[in-house]
Design a protein around this motif. Structure first.
Motif, PDB file in Angstrom:
ATOM      1  N   THR A 188       0.839  -1.191   0.000  1.00 56.74           N
ATOM      2  CA  THR A 188       0.000   0.000   0.000  1.00 56.74           C
ATOM      3  C   THR A 188       0.883   1.253   0.000  1.00 56.74           C
ATOM      4  N   ASP A 226       0.881   3.620   2.132  1.00 58.69           N
ATOM      5  CA  ASP A 226       1.361   3.855   3.496  1.00 58.69           C
ATOM      6  C   ASP A 226       2.605   3.023   3.802  1.00 58.69           C
ATOM      7  N   GLN A 227       2.630   1.787   3.337  1.00 60.31           N
ATOM      8  CA  GLN A 227       3.795   0.926   3.561  1.00 60.31           C
ATOM      9  C   GLN A 227       5.024   1.462   2.819  1.00 60.31           C
ATOM     10  N   GLU A 286       5.531   4.609   1.975  1.00 63.55           N
ATOM     11  CA  GLU A 286       5.930   5.840   2.647  1.00 63.55           C
ATOM     12  C   GLU A 286       6.677   5.540   3.953  1.00 63.55           C
ATOM     13  N   PHE A 287       6.291   4.467   4.635  1.00 65.35           N
ATOM     14  CA  PHE A 287       7.002   4.066   5.853  1.00 65.35           C
ATOM     15  C   PHE A 287       8.447   3.684   5.537  1.00 65.35           C
ATOM     16  N   SER A 298       8.376  10.350   2.539  1.00 64.20           N
ATOM     17  CA  SER A 298       7.496  11.077   1.615  1.00 64.20           C
ATOM     18  C   SER A 298       8.209  11.246   0.281  1.00 64.20           C
TER      19      SER A 298
END
Length: 111
Positions: A47, A49-50, A52-53, A57
């Motif tokens: 995803t 979010d994963q 970006e982790f 960014s």
């Protein structure tokens, strides 16, 4: 008058002697610091979010670029030496990673 000419000659010779001294040049680093170990962990199906982790960014993301593509751009110019540039692009389809393009991997394959 002779004192002025001697002074000018002395200053000129001192300044020319200084030209052999190496000057300090700043390193210029811009963009995202891209770590190979982090890029290697990005897999298809992740995803946003994963991603970006792992990578942080993206450098380029917003209304004026494609929403389904994140670009991580890195530029490093040392004071002396070779300039390093790298771009990692992560493409998404239906909210999941579809593919990854890495300019470093492409450059190493060409060697």
């Amino acid at each position: 008058m002779l004192k002025i000419l001697i002074s000018i000659a002395t200053v000129a010779s001192l300044l020319s002697a200084c030209s052999g001294i190496p000057t300090y040049r700043l390193d210029v680093q811009q963009g995202n610091a891209i770590e190979d170990s982090k890029v290697a962990q990005v897999r298809e199906g992740m995803t946003p979010d994963q991603v970006e982790f792992l990578l942080g960014s993206p450098q380029v993301r917003g209304a004026f670029v494609r929403e389904d593509r994140w670009d991580y751009v890195y530029y490093f110019k040392p004071g002396r030496g070779q300039t390093e540039t790298r771009r990692v692009s992560v493409f998404f389809e239906n909210g999941r990673v579809a593919r990854i393009e890495d300019t470093r991997a492409a450059a190493e394959a060409g060697d």
